[in-house]
Each structure stands twice: as C-alpha cells, then as structure tokens.
Design a protein around this motif. Structure first.
Motif, PDB file in Angstrom:
ATOM      1  N   LEU A 296       0.831  -1.208   0.000  1.00  0.00           N
ATOM      2  CA  LEU A 296       0.000   0.000   0.000  1.00  0.00           C
ATOM      3  C   LEU A 296       0.865   1.258   0.000  1.00  0.00           C
ATOM      4  O   LEU A 296       0.568   2.227  -0.715  1.00  0.00           O
ATOM      5  CB  LEU A 296      -0.929  -0.003   1.212  1.00  0.00           C
ATOM      6  N   SER A 297       1.923   1.269   0.808  1.00  0.00           N
ATOM      7  CA  SER A 297       2.775   2.461   0.870  1.00  0.00           C
ATOM      8  C   SER A 297       3.484   2.695  -0.467  1.00  0.00           C
ATOM      9  O   SER A 297       3.598   3.840  -0.919  1.00  0.00           O
ATOM     10  CB  SER A 297       3.791   2.331   2.007  1.00  0.00           C
ATOM     11  N   HIS A 298       3.932   1.628  -1.119  1.00  0.00           N
ATOM     12  CA  HIS A 298       4.563   1.776  -2.428  1.00  0.00           C
ATOM     13  C   HIS A 298       3.548   2.251  -3.469  1.00  0.00           C
ATOM     14  O   HIS A 298       3.863   3.075  -4.331  1.00  0.00           O
ATOM     15  CB  HIS A 298       5.170   0.443  -2.871  1.00  0.00           C
ATOM     16  N   MET A 299       2.346   1.718  -3.391  1.00  0.00           N
ATOM     17  CA  MET A 299       1.302   2.108  -4.324  1.00  0.00           C
ATOM     18  C   MET A 299       0.973   3.601  -4.175  1.00  0.00           C
ATOM     19  O   MET A 299       0.807   4.324  -5.169  1.00  0.00           O
ATOM     20  CB  MET A 299       0.052   1.260  -4.069  1.00  0.00           C
ATOM     21  N   ALA A 300       0.878   4.072  -2.917  1.00  0.00           N
ATOM     22  CA  ALA A 300       0.579   5.484  -2.667  1.00  0.00           C
ATOM     23  C   ALA A 300       1.703   6.380  -3.179  1.00  0.00           C
ATOM     24  O   ALA A 300       1.457   7.453  -3.741  1.00  0.00           O
ATOM     25  CB  ALA A 300       0.367   5.705  -1.167  1.00  0.00           C
TER      26      ALA A 300
END
Length: 272
Positions: free
Chosen positions: A237-241
C-alpha cells in the motif's frame, strides 16, 4: 452506546446493513442538534433490532435514518470511502481472532507513501511529497514510519483496546515504546516542532501524547520482506501510494484487491 459497543455491534452486522450504518455513524455521537439526534436514535434502534436478528426492522429503521439525513444537509457526514485514502474489505469484518494491524512507509526521490492494514479489513494509503516548509528533517524514513502509525490510529473514532501494531522499523518501535513509557517529548532528529498551519500540534507530538495514554496498545517489530502477510500488505500500500504521486492509475481497486489477497493469507494461517 459507548464507542466500543458501537464497534462491536457494527462487526456483527451483515454486509447489506454494515455500510449503511457506517455512513450514518457520525450522527450517533452526542449532539445538540435535534435533527442529528433523531437520526442517531434511529441508527441505535436499528443496531438493537439487528442484535435480536430482526433484520427487516433494522432495515426499515435505517430507511428512516437515511430519509432524515437526506433532508438534513447542514451536518451531512463524509462517506467513509471519501476519507483520505481509507477503505475496507468487508468480507473480513467478522473474522475471529485478536485485532492486529501493520503499518509501513516508502520513500523514493521526492515522493513518499504511507499505508496500513488491519486484520478486520480496514486499510489506508496516502501519498506524501516535500515542500519548502517540510517539517520532516533528516530522519525522513523514520518520521514517515511513525506518521503511518498516526494515520492508522486516526482512522478509528475510538482506537480499539488491545490493538497490536506491527512495524518493520525497529527504530520506530523503540520510539513508540519510549513514548508509552512517558518520554513523550523525545522526537526523531531534525523533526520540526514549529506550529503547523493545518493543525494545533505536529503529527508526531499528537501521536506521542496519544501513545503515552494507551498502555493497552502493543507495538511490535516484524522483519520486513519476510513474507508476513500484514507487513507485505502495508508495504504494498505504501509503495502504491508513492507511485500514485508520479503515475496515473486507478488506485482504489488495486488497493482493495491487494488487501483482500494478503488478508486471505493472514486469516488462513492465523498467526503473527
């Protein structure tokens, strides 16, 4: 109804009622507005009816609450799916076991992202950038790891007692433990404490004060990139954001599918 009672009642609802109650939840808080009070009373009655398996009556009471809310636009609440990158995979709302969450942060160049996932299906992801007045300081990765914890905790109206939060940053876990031990004035090197325009307190100051009051919360280290389902979900999720700040793609369905896949693995193994 206390916040913990409301949350417990919410997790026992079937999906057809769960989302409707969640949208109306802001009306259940104490208020001086008579119209809001009437809406909140109807929601509480619907929860009571659902508790006794009177689902038809619960649906009718929610119809009434929604009709009143549609006519009362002055205090209309924000939909959960419109709240800064947050969402929920409802199939895990009634999963058994202790409530466990994982948080993570990602940074590359001038773009960053933070994310969290909870074993009951809640998740959130938020992109970050830098600016002239960026208060982060030289401990950028550490600060964002701690901001991810704040992002998780502020996603609850009332943080559940006994929540376990997993981080792959041992340094961030040490700060959280120091804050719980009463050292709430200890901050990462270079983090600016100057007054913020958008908040009465800096994010980490607010987080430290909250953690200092919540000895019931558990913060634990988990090795990153080791196949731990919740940590992998938060990392994704953090990479996607972070990537979403520089690329154009439909974020929500990707995040939803990622969380669902890793939670399926988590609940299948049912271990930390």
């Amino acid at each position: 109804m206390r916040p913990d009672e409301f949350l417990r009642a919410l997790t026992q609802l079937p999906p057809s009622l769960h989302d409707r109650v969640l949208i109306l939840r802001p009306y259940t808080r104490t208020t001086r507005c008579d119209d809001c009070q009437r809406i909140g009373d109807a929601v509480h009655l619907a929860l009571t009816a659902a508790h006794y398996d009177e689902l038809t009556s619960a649906g009718e009471l929610l119809d009434t609450a929604e009709r009143l809310a549609a006519a009362h636009t002055e205090h209309a609440p924000q939909r959960p799916d419109q709240q800064r990158g947050r969402g929920r995979v409802l199939r895990w709302a009634q999963a058994s076991g202790p409530l466990v969450a994982a948080t993570d942060a990602s940074w590359k160049g001038r773009a960053g992202g933070i994310g969290y996932v909870v074993s009951d299906g809640h998740y959130g992801l938020l992109g970050r950038g830098t600016g002239r007045l960026d208060p982060t300081g030289r401990s950028r990765v550490l600060v964002d790891e701690l901001r991810a914890v704040d992002y998780l905790l502020t996603g609850f109206d009332e943080v559940p007692a006994g929540l376990t939060v997993l981080l792959d940053s041992l340094t961030a876990v040490r700060y959280l433990h120091r804050w719980q031990a009463g050292e709430a004035d200890v901050m990462p090197a270079g983090y600016s404490l100057r007054q913020r325009r958008w908040s009465d307190k800096p994010t980490l100051v607010r987080l430290a004060e909250q953690v200092a009051r919540r000895s019931d919360l558990a913060f634990a280290h988990v090795k990153g990139h080791s196949g731990h389902a919740l940590n992998e979900a938060a990392d994704g999720l953090s990479h996607m954001a972070r990537r979403r700040r520089e690329e154009s793609f439909d974020l929500r369905p990707r995040a939803h599918a990622l969380v669902d896949a890793f939670l399926r693995d988590w609940h299948a193994n049912a271990k930390l």
